[in-house]
Design a protein around this motif. Structure first.
Motif, PDB file in Angstrom:
ATOM      1  N   SER A 212       0.827  -1.209   0.000  1.00 10.62           N
ATOM      2  CA  SER A 212       0.000   0.000   0.000  1.00 10.62           C
ATOM      3  C   SER A 212       0.859   1.256   0.000  1.00 10.62           C
ATOM      4  O   SER A 212       0.536   2.249  -0.666  1.00 10.62           O
ATOM      5  CB  SER A 212      -0.928   0.004   1.213  1.00 10.62           C
ATOM      6  N   ALA A 213       1.968   1.214   0.725  1.00  9.50           N
ATOM      7  CA  ALA A 213       2.866   2.372   0.769  1.00  9.50           C
ATOM      8  C   ALA A 213       3.465   2.658  -0.604  1.00  9.50           C
ATOM      9  O   ALA A 213       3.650   3.821  -0.976  1.00  9.50           O
ATOM     10  CB  ALA A 213       3.968   2.134   1.794  1.00  9.50           C
ATOM     11  N   THR A 214       3.752   1.605  -1.371  1.00 12.64           N
ATOM     12  CA  THR A 214       4.305   1.839  -2.712  1.00 12.64           C
ATOM     13  C   THR A 214       3.293   2.521  -3.610  1.00 12.64           C
ATOM     14  O   THR A 214       3.649   3.382  -4.427  1.00 12.64           O
ATOM     15  CB  THR A 214       4.775   0.524  -3.383  1.00 12.64           C
ATOM     16  N   LYS A 215       2.031   2.171  -3.470  1.00 13.23           N
ATOM     17  CA  LYS A 215       1.005   2.775  -4.311  1.00 13.23           C
ATOM     18  C   LYS A 215       0.685   4.206  -3.860  1.00 13.23           C
ATOM     19  O   LYS A 215       0.364   5.071  -4.689  1.00 13.23           O
ATOM     20  CB  LYS A 215      -0.249   1.908  -4.316  1.00 13.23           C
ATOM     21  N   ALA A 216       0.785   4.470  -2.565  1.00 17.69           N
ATOM     22  CA  ALA A 216       0.639   5.840  -2.087  1.00 17.69           C
ATOM     23  C   ALA A 216       1.781   6.707  -2.617  1.00 17.69           C
ATOM     24  O   ALA A 216       1.579   7.893  -2.928  1.00 17.69           O
ATOM     25  CB  ALA A 216       0.618   5.867  -0.559  1.00 17.69           C
TER      26      ALA A 216
END
Length: 250
Positions: free
Chosen positions: A152-156
């Protein structure tokens, strides 16, 4: 007349799933497409499916800078320039906080963040002014999901890239947008759980989250990508376009 007539596009991770479906949509709208992927046999099958006259496949790892350099060299030699970059390549991985191994963090960030950044940066010298950059985000960049904090952090991060790069590239009139799918029925999702049973649970869970009570189709993402790549979205930049059946909207 297709919406992308005369345009040259690069789609990373274009050998299957969302990347392949988008390549098919781009070609149907008149674009010439370069696709990348790590597995030659899958790339070859994708070329056959798309149509040899309108596509070139380049074997490349999205996380390796030398491979990215090679991709740009091939495009420059064959077509001279790009008009569209769809930074689509990405991988999944799950682990709850307290059990996140360093390798999982490094692997996911290398492909999903570093790979996207350097793909776009290395494309800039051959990307035409007025071009379109599309980053493949995810609803998981906006939602909290158990065990998915690293992914999720990569997509944020990609959402932030779209905002910042929109400003960086405004003088060249290059538009940058983030396309964020919900649960999409792809080969990657079908193996997301590690086992068939676990993967089916993941798919059923994602389908149940959608207002439409189903997974999306890769072609639905491809059609949204055509919008962001074409002049239909000429006044659209810096946005996150959710194609998620309402999952992240309510």
């Amino acid at each position: 007349m297709g919406k992308l007539d005369g345009k040259v596009a690069l789609i990373t991770g274009g050998s299957e799933g969302i990347g392949l479906a988008t390549a098919q949509e781009f070609v149907a709208e008149g674009a010439y497409v370069f696709i990348t992927g790590r597995r030659k046999e899958v790339l070859d099958a994708a070329v056959e499916q798309i149509g040899k006259k309108q596509v070139t496949a380049i074997q490349a790892d999205a996380a390796k800078l030398d491979d990215i350099d090679h991709v740009m060299q091939v495009i420059k030699k064959e077509k001279g320039q790009l008009h569209i970059v769809f930074a689509n390549a990405g991988i999944l991985g799950f682990a709850p906080l307290g059990s996140i191994p360093e390798k999982l963090f490094d692997d996911i960030f290398d492909v999903n963040v570093k790979g996207v950044l350097f793909t776009v940066q290395k494309a800039l010298p051959i990307l035409a002014d007025g071009g379109s950059i599309i980053l493949n985000g995810s609803i998981w960049g906006s939602k909290g999901t158990q065990g998915a904090s690293v992914y999720s952090a990569t997509k944020a991060a990609l959402r932030s890239f779209a905002r910042c790069w929109t400003v960086d590239l405004k003088d060249r009139k290059i538009r940058v947008n983030c396309l964020s799918p919900g649960g999409i029925d792809t080969p990657m999702l079908r193996t997301a759980g590690g086992t068939k049973e676990s993967s089916e649970k993941v798919m059923n869970y994602l389908a149940s989250m959608s207002v439409m009570n189903r997974l999306g189709y890769a072609s639905e993402i491809g059609k949204a990508a055509v919008f962001l790549a074409s002049d239909d979205s000429s006044y659209v930049t810096g946005i996150e376009l959710f194609v998620d059946g309402g999952t992240a909207q309510i």
